[in-house]
Scaffold this motif. Sequence first.
Motif, PDB file in Angstrom:
ATOM      1  N   TYR A 257      -5.162  -9.256   2.669  1.00  0.00           N
ATOM      2  CA  TYR A 257      -6.324  -9.497   2.027  1.00  0.00           C
ATOM      3  C   TYR A 257      -6.363 -10.837   1.413  1.00  0.00           C
ATOM      4  O   TYR A 257      -7.361 -11.735   1.358  1.00  0.00           O
ATOM      5  CB  TYR A 257      -6.800  -8.503   1.046  1.00  0.00           C
ATOM      6  CG  TYR A 257      -8.284  -8.036   1.005  1.00  0.00           C
ATOM      7  CD1 TYR A 257      -8.749  -7.232   1.662  1.00  0.00           C
ATOM      8  CD2 TYR A 257      -9.124  -8.710   0.175  1.00  0.00           C
ATOM      9  CE1 TYR A 257     -10.222  -6.850   1.835  1.00  0.00           C
ATOM     10  CE2 TYR A 257     -10.433  -8.538   0.057  1.00  0.00           C
ATOM     11  CZ  TYR A 257     -10.998  -7.612   0.737  1.00  0.00           C
ATOM     12  OH  TYR A 257     -12.322  -7.234   0.728  1.00  0.00           O
TER      13      TYR A 257
ATOM     14  N   ASP B 183      -2.624  -4.404   8.474  1.00  0.00           N
ATOM     15  CA  ASP B 183      -4.044  -4.082   8.686  1.00  0.00           C
ATOM     16  C   ASP B 183      -4.439  -2.907   9.414  1.00  0.00           C
ATOM     17  O   ASP B 183      -4.750  -1.907   8.931  1.00  0.00           O
ATOM     18  CB  ASP B 183      -4.790  -5.360   9.126  1.00  0.00           C
ATOM     19  CG  ASP B 183      -6.215  -5.207   9.166  1.00  0.00           C
ATOM     20  OD1 ASP B 183      -6.811  -4.009   8.561  1.00  0.00           O
ATOM     21  OD2 ASP B 183      -7.008  -5.939   9.606  1.00  0.00           O
TER      22      ASP B 183
ATOM     23  N   GLY C  77     -13.949  -6.674   4.103  1.00  0.00           N
ATOM     24  CA  GLY C  77     -13.999  -5.405   5.047  1.00  0.00           C
ATOM     25  C   GLY C  77     -15.279  -5.569   5.656  1.00  0.00           C
ATOM     26  O   GLY C  77     -15.542  -4.932   7.000  1.00  0.00           O
TER      27      GLY C  77
ATOM     28  N   VAL D 168      -2.545  -3.625   1.482  1.00  0.00           N
ATOM     29  CA  VAL D 168      -4.020  -4.365   1.461  1.00  0.00           C
ATOM     30  C   VAL D 168      -4.101  -5.739   1.325  1.00  0.00           C
ATOM     31  O   VAL D 168      -4.593  -6.708   1.809  1.00  0.00           O
ATOM     32  CB  VAL D 168      -5.049  -3.376   1.028  1.00  0.00           C
ATOM     33  CG1 VAL D 168      -6.362  -4.083   1.131  1.00  0.00           C
ATOM     34  CG2 VAL D 168      -5.206  -2.046   1.783  1.00  0.00           C
TER      35      VAL D 168
ATOM     36  N   SER E 205      -0.212   1.522  -0.242  1.00  0.00           N
ATOM     37  CA  SER E 205      -1.347   1.006   0.436  1.00  0.00           C
ATOM     38  C   SER E 205      -1.870  -0.180  -0.277  1.00  0.00           C
ATOM     39  O   SER E 205      -2.401  -1.016   0.629  1.00  0.00           O
ATOM     40  CB  SER E 205      -2.384   2.291   0.583  1.00  0.00           C
ATOM     41  OG  SER E 205      -1.589   3.363   1.353  1.00  0.00           O
ATOM     42  N   SER E 206      -2.232  -0.011  -1.328  1.00  0.00           N
ATOM     43  CA  SER E 206      -2.741  -1.267  -2.090  1.00  0.00           C
ATOM     44  C   SER E 206      -1.905  -2.543  -1.874  1.00  0.00           C
ATOM     45  O   SER E 206      -2.782  -3.480  -1.973  1.00  0.00           O
ATOM     46  CB  SER E 206      -2.735  -0.693  -3.632  1.00  0.00           C
ATOM     47  OG  SER E 206      -3.562  -1.949  -4.486  1.00  0.00           O
TER      48      SER E 206
ATOM     49  N   PHE F  32     -11.700   2.213   5.151  1.00  0.00           N
ATOM     50  CA  PHE F  32     -11.225   0.881   4.547  1.00  0.00           C
ATOM     51  C   PHE F  32     -12.418   0.333   3.688  1.00  0.00           C
ATOM     52  O   PHE F  32     -12.255  -0.219   2.538  1.00  0.00           O
ATOM     53  CB  PHE F  32     -10.632  -0.261   5.579  1.00  0.00           C
ATOM     54  CG  PHE F  32     -10.262  -1.424   5.208  1.00  0.00           C
ATOM     55  CD1 PHE F  32      -8.864  -1.479   4.619  1.00  0.00           C
ATOM     56  CD2 PHE F  32     -11.038  -2.666   4.945  1.00  0.00           C
ATOM     57  CE1 PHE F  32      -8.674  -2.877   4.406  1.00  0.00           C
ATOM     58  CE2 PHE F  32     -10.570  -3.761   4.799  1.00  0.00           C
ATOM     59  CZ  PHE F  32      -9.299  -3.837   4.199  1.00  0.00           C
TER      60      PHE F  32
ATOM     61  N   SER G 163     -13.216   1.760   0.591  1.00  0.00           N
ATOM     62  CA  SER G 163     -12.105   1.827  -0.450  1.00  0.00           C
ATOM     63  C   SER G 163     -11.367   3.045  -0.651  1.00  0.00           C
ATOM     64  O   SER G 163     -10.876   3.428  -1.799  1.00  0.00           O
ATOM     65  CB  SER G 163     -12.339   1.150  -1.691  1.00  0.00           C
ATOM     66  OG  SER G 163     -13.160  -0.084  -1.553  1.00  0.00           O
TER      67      SER G 163
ATOM     68  N   VAL H 293      -2.280   0.271   7.586  1.00  0.00           N
ATOM     69  CA  VAL H 293      -3.166   0.734   6.241  1.00  0.00           C
ATOM     70  C   VAL H 293      -4.425   1.383   6.658  1.00  0.00           C
ATOM     71  O   VAL H 293      -4.714   2.586   6.372  1.00  0.00           O
ATOM     72  CB  VAL H 293      -3.043  -0.322   5.423  1.00  0.00           C
ATOM     73  CG1 VAL H 293      -4.219  -0.146   4.029  1.00  0.00           C
ATOM     74  CG2 VAL H 293      -1.918  -0.574   4.866  1.00  0.00           C
ATOM     75  N   SER H 294      -5.138   0.797   7.600  1.00  0.00           N
ATOM     76  CA  SER H 294      -6.571   1.160   7.636  1.00  0.00           C
ATOM     77  C   SER H 294      -6.409   2.513   8.621  1.00  0.00           C
ATOM     78  O   SER H 294      -7.342   3.402   8.088  1.00  0.00           O
ATOM     79  CB  SER H 294      -7.519   0.443   8.569  1.00  0.00           C
ATOM     80  OG  SER H 294      -7.342  -0.736   7.565  1.00  0.00           O
TER      81      SER H 294
END
Length: 448
Positions: free
Chosen positions: A103, A378, A25, A99, A95-96, A225, A228, A381-382
């Motif tokens: 990621y 991306d 990030g 990501v 969300s996790s 983001f 965290s 979520v962010s």
Amino acid sequence: MEERSQFSSKFGVLAAAVGSAVGLGNIWKFPYVAGQNGGGAFLVIYLICVLVMGFPALMMEMSLGRMAKTSPIAAFRKLTGNDRWTFVGVMGALSSFMVLSFYFVVAGWSLEYIYQSVRTTAFNGMNGQDLEMLFDSFAVSDCRPYIWLTIFVILTGMLILMGVQKGIEKGSKVMMTLLFALLLFLMVVSYFTEGGREGYEFYLKPDFSKIKPSVILQALGQSFFSLSIGVGVLLTYGSYVKKGNIVTTSLQIVTLDTLVAIMAGFVIFPSVFAFDIEPGEGADMAFIALPAVFSKMKGGLVIAIAFFALLAMAALTTTVSLYEMLVAVLVDSCKIKRFWANIAVGVLTLAGAVVCCHSLRPGTVFQIGGQSLFEIFDYVVSNYMLPLGALAMMVFFGWAYDQKKLHDALIGFGMNEGFYKVYMFVIRYFVPAVIVLIMLNQFNIVRI
Ligand code: PHE
């Protein structure tokens, strides 16, 4: 239930939380989002967001964990005795997962670039265009991106298997220090890059005419983001904390994370301009601009390998935090054994990552309106899920939860009375109001 892991020292949690916050990030995403949103103007809005929104929200999430001493879904049940707030934990788990799905793909790229550094002797003789081609042909190739991301999922799962303490705490300390030192060094190198001046101007001279509501949304999303916030990761880590002043710890996490992002900008922007790379380039920017720096450097090979290795490790401490949260959710709420929870999370996130990776290939089914699932995950979520997740936690924290108990808990975590009063105003009214306003504007209900 199995015994909860504990961190051995105050510094252990700090290192782990910083390990979660500092990652792709900061180095991969921050520069390109800043590039796409006007450079200097974005930087200013971003810093304001970090200070007035991110810092209070981070402290809130860590405190929630410390009060509940359990993972997100179980936490709300434990604090309220009912299931009304469970949705916040469920949303966080989703969300996790999202990501992790994109990621792992980018984390895989950092492994590829260790290999490419060796193969091309630190990108020797390559110009901006060559580097762009190198990236493009790799990202859509049949095999390597998938192999790297699979390796990354396995590495993460193995670290989790080794346990929170040994796995995260020790690695984080050494690695963070090294990454910091290397970034400092690269900042100096970048400063002397021929043609890099323009990069500084772009990054440091705010052109406020570039600020639109969408830029504010992106700055908010990026700050959450990067720190965290809003997933439940900090809540999970907070639940392992036993002592330490919550204000100081939070401030340290925010400062370190923000410093790394700003430093990454100082390394990347001069190179972007010196090598004629588009500052609004997008997700591949760091993987073009950084090799460009190395290609010009004496001793570039060692530095390039070290840098991408450290980037991979910074990504690893982040994936560990997200993965650990999902494992903790399964263990605490579904009463599954840790080992099997680990396997389940591994299989699920591997599937998510393969799909996201595949979505980057032109013309696949995993695209909507020309946007890949990778980009959609991306963005959504962010910019939406994290701020809304944090908002829900804040409403619980500042309104629904017993305020007398909250007061005593926060004072117990080291807040003083004066700070508490201001803090509660910020967390009850200010931050939620700003998030709601930005969201309403986004859906065209209110115009900022
Ligand atoms: N903060 C991480 C990074 O900057 C990403 C992240 C987001 C981690 C949300 C956990 C939760 O790389």
